[in-house]
Write an enzyme that holds these catalytic residues in place. Sequence first.
Site, PDB file in Angstrom:
ATOM      1  N   CYS D 150      -9.599   5.491   2.221  1.00 37.47           N
ATOM      2  CA  CYS D 150      -8.460   4.585   2.408  1.00 37.47           C
ATOM      3  C   CYS D 150      -8.727   3.170   1.908  1.00 37.47           C
ATOM      4  O   CYS D 150      -7.848   2.523   1.346  1.00 37.47           O
ATOM      5  CB  CYS D 150      -8.040   4.549   3.875  1.00 37.47           C
ATOM      6  N   HIS D 243      -4.907  -1.688   5.913  1.00 38.55           N
ATOM      7  CA  HIS D 243      -6.153  -2.334   5.503  1.00 38.55           C
ATOM      8  C   HIS D 243      -5.808  -3.509   4.590  1.00 38.55           C
ATOM      9  O   HIS D 243      -5.124  -3.341   3.573  1.00 38.55           O
ATOM     10  CB  HIS D 243      -7.048  -1.358   4.735  1.00 38.55           C
TER      11      HIS D 243
END
Lengths: 345, 345, 345, 345
Positions: D150, D243
């Site tokens: 990710c 993120h």
Amino acid sequence: MSHTVGILGATGAVGQRLVQLLDPHPEFDLVALTASDDSAGKSYREAAKWRLDFAIPDAVAEMTVRRTDADDIPDDVDLLFSSLPSSVGERVEPGLCEAGYVVSSNSSNDRTADDVPLVVPEVNADHIDLLEVQRDERGWDGALVKNPNCSTITMVPTLAALDRAFELDAVRVSTLQAVSGAGYDGVSSMEIIDNAIPHIGGEEQKMESEARKLLGGFDGAAVSWHDADVAASCNRIPTLDGHLENVWADLGEDVTTEDAADALREFPSLDLPSSPDPLIHVFEEPDRPQPRLDRMRGDGMAVTAGGFRETSGGVQYNCLAHNTLRGAAGASVLNGELLADSGYI
Amino acid sequence: MSHTVGILGATGAVGQRLVQLLDPHPEFDLVALTASDDSAGKSYREAAKWRLDFAIPDAVAEMTVRRTDADDIPDDVDLLFSSLPSSVGERVEPGLCEAGYVVSSNSSNDRTADDVPLVVPEVNADHIDLLEVQRDERGWDGALVKNPNCSTITMVPTLAALDRAFELDAVRVSTLQAVSGAGYDGVSSMEIIDNAIPHIGGEEQKMESEARKLLGGFDGAAVSWHDADVAASCNRIPTLDGHLENVWADLGEDVTTEDAADALREFPSLDLPSSPDPLIHVFEEPDRPQPRLDRMRGDGMAVTAGGFRETSGGVQYNCLAHNTLRGAAGASVLNGELLADSGYI
Amino acid sequence: MSHTVGILGATGAVGQRLVQLLDPHPEFDLVALTASDDSAGKSYREAAKWRLDFAIPDAVAEMTVRRTDADDIPDDVDLLFSSLPSSVGERVEPGLCEAGYVVSSNSSNDRTADDVPLVVPEVNADHIDLLEVQRDERGWDGALVKNPNCSTITMVPTLAALDRAFELDAVRVSTLQAVSGAGYDGVSSMEIIDNAIPHIGGEEQKMESEARKLLGGFDGAAVSWHDADVAASCNRIPTLDGHLENVWADLGEDVTTEDAADALREFPSLDLPSSPDPLIHVFEEPDRPQPRLDRMRGDGMAVTAGGFRETSGGVQYNCLAHNTLRGAAGASVLNGELLADSGYI
Amino acid sequence: MSHTVGILGATGAVGQRLVQLLDPHPEFDLVALTASDDSAGKSYREAAKWRLDFAIPDAVAEMTVRRTDADDIPDDVDLLFSSLPSSVGERVEPGLCEAGYVVSSNSSNDRTADDVPLVVPEVNADHIDLLEVQRDERGWDGALVKNPNCSTITMVPTLAALDRAFELDAVRVSTLQAVSGAGYDGVSSMEIIDNAIPHIGGEEQKMESEARKLLGGFDGAAVSWHDADVAASCNRIPTLDGHLENVWADLGEDVTTEDAADALREFPSLDLPSSPDPLIHVFEEPDRPQPRLDRMRGDGMAVTAGGFRETSGGVQYNCLAHNTLRGAAGASVLNGELLADSGYI
């Protein structure tokens, strides 16, 4: 006079708080630490994943962790503090008491047993003599004393104060509990960030039963539970330490907020090393106590209260205590001090 | 059939939620936005510090913000939604009503006034006709209808359900409220991270009075407030959206948790565009509802409940609603839909 | 030997930390507190919205707050600590220095002025003698010394250590900064819960320029800024205290992680009351330092570091310091101690 | 045209996101769910501890969970999405491919294997034909395609854009990662409230190697990794999803922020059902992107960027993506769409 002490379950969240409180302690000399078999033989530094916001005390760090077993604990330890998981406590505490150890335990097993004193010293120190009954019945050389659940401890001194000044009929209490109450890995971050959880398994029942036992009378033979109707609603919120509680106390009469606050303010503390003075700090500001600002009052051993409002036939207020200090590790240490003061060790 | 609508105080936290709900809306056509004089003349994109987690709708972004003043609002707007600060609402809403505007307001001013309907449509739609009295008494061509405070809205549908099935005597309610309830800058991060605040100024009183007005009867001339004894304890916690509440309802009789849950489950919704079906979603899981997981149920317009437990003479449970949707912007929109459905616009 | 001291801007977040550090302090005797005109005349207890997690010191609580004005400050105060907003500092600090006061200031105004020493004592204590130049040029009896921004202070001791052991060519630094750095009301809870903000206005530039001035040489007449290329990226995250920073230091040569860590570990501290020993604590654990666990190291005055990794021509690591202690109030106090030690007061 | 698909590891955090994306999906028909042996035989409703903020889709809720084993998966499933723990993925994925299944996997095992395509379709769709090599070498009827980690996915589209417009020499990236990246129980609340963790085991290495493979060229026989020097520093912070990354890209030449932003803005997307348009959204506001506000851009599949600043020989900026949608479940689904579009299923 100094007593040698040990900690059962020394690596957990409450165990680390016990280390914090016992290094140093004016009456107790920490000589033994136990944990699960996996940790036995390691240094405490290796075995404990130390999580407090100061460095692990050097002397303790180098101690070797023992197994949680009578064979592995020195015979001459005067007192054991137990912060074992309740399933483990249930299994090993009776054997240790039978082997002659005196145990001050925070584990939830046996708290409501007829012959086990459940004690918050400032509230019901006299219950400690239930140990005579316990020794008679169980034939133990040792002894087992319990402190209540963290959420119970937070409110009970305030309820005792009201019950003494007025007469406690019923309690409705809603808790806002910190995540440390569930242990280090008890609440995942995904469960609690931007969230609250309106139920903590078994906690409501503990508050309802333990409070009534603590507030009950002791006639030398048995504890008669208080007959107040106690109903709790327990919530987990995103705070680290400190349980905040909203209380409605029905007192069977109209009471002014001043009289209620005075009852708490004047509730006496004890002359034990870990007892704060005053026991209950009452705030004038309506938005206090708050967990982050007030949990360390009295070195984490005070109860704080505020926000008094009159209700029909009673009073409404908030109270707070540090759940792993006053509500767990500190509660066990205080019971240890009472055991020393009462001559049980 | 479509009505033209405007938003008073369109740049604030609730104002942005109104934009979200009105673009698009099946019955309403958003044509005017007002804000403080500082913002007047700017595009909404410039004036609003957009804080929702999706892009600002393009059509709204390019609208020019107007002053919150009758002179600056088109005469032919059918309905104004007001999310003004209460001090501003108090000052400008009566003048707008006098000038002929119909106002569905979330501002806290005048909520308990004798001739102002305080309405949650699914609970007390009949109160809307208090507008006849209002027009008579005030000589207004316009009209002013209010929705209650977000924390009141959260519990009132559940209380109405219990009152209808049984008889509501008393309520003790403890709230765990999200920071968005205080507006975008209402709670600083240093106040609330790792903390909780056990008091929200004026909120306890609002819950206690507004709930009784909402649950009261209307005989065509006046609202007679419900005589239940309501006591609230309001807490702010570190959640973004969604007020969770612990309720103790005294019903004057023992009630099973099944019967109580059924009363909530079966409480009817309405056939208005923003009314969810069912109105109240009841969870079987004891640890629900939770703010983050359940606030968007019914597009943020449902009330959710769970955790039923029997008490002596009543029931204890938890409920939750999205405070800026069901509890504020959505409440005003729903009242607007009721005004349309009732022929007031 | 004791010096009398005062605090300019004593009610703010940094002002409260100054009170914490000065009551008591081995060398300084706190005799005067100033704040905005609104607060003047009130007791400090009334004027300050006290936000630290312990009770406000009694002696300070009863002091009367003065206006931030030379006329209202006793003439014989030896040293003033300034935590004024920079717009206020810019306006009043020069006048106070001209009036003869010695000022150790945390305010950001004038930090990069040619004749104002910007000092972190353990790093560039020799720069303090720039005060001779300052007095010559400005004709002041007083003196003005500055400490850098909290995010600059966090990394500069580690950069100084690397520059001394190797040679610092370039720095890339990414910060994870606590909300207290923005002052008590600087970051709203709705901005930061479940979020992060990848920009702090002006902060990147402060880190880039202040670091170069601090690491520069001083020849008795002027500071020559270090020529390292410093680029910063500043982020606000949901922590209360403690700035964590990821650093890439280009050193023009390959360096082992051991040598880099040793350079930090061995960087000398000073013999001033508030200087910690060691100055920089290096962790072996790769996931340390962490804000909540490590910010109080050295009573909040230590810098901690860890996570060393080799890069081509340099090293990568993390460092952390308490932003309102080491990074603000403690930095000013330390400069005050240096002024005393150097004979400037 | 519709393909039947299954999910391996359907009860975990990424598995639940796969359910969200596949019910419904325009090209895929979800027919099989697997989990650990403990869950096999239960309904998905029972087996999955559903944690998303909407109700579990009814059709999926009633599906019976299967064992993660070729014998228990229907032979005619066209495509399997794998979100197995990497230790399990390593053990079972090759066998499934050998048994003829085509697997689009998010598990970290085999991502850097020579004959396993690691693909982000908008960046390196051509690498998919490495499957020809894979089938040749391994003799599989099935196929195994991987998406990266990710944190890698978040930055790689922006790096590809810069590499195409200029020439990428080196990358320094600092991440602020959400807790969901560690799975539902991966980060305890006591670890992360009021804290940040400056290291995520293995994550730095994944970003450094995976990025170079993704940005590399494919000549029909092998992937030649990009030779950029990539160094990452990974931090966990208290956010739920999204993120955020601070990037320094060395481009070997001075580049204006406008040109850099344009390169990102104009980087093409693909015509696959889950590809957003644009792929990269560039903000003008310097304090964006922010996780909570921007993670759902493009239904959680867009990358957002902003905060461009010139550096010597390159550019500095921030980027963000939803880690469990674009960064995990959505990445696997997108690779599935590419497999369909390329004729591999």
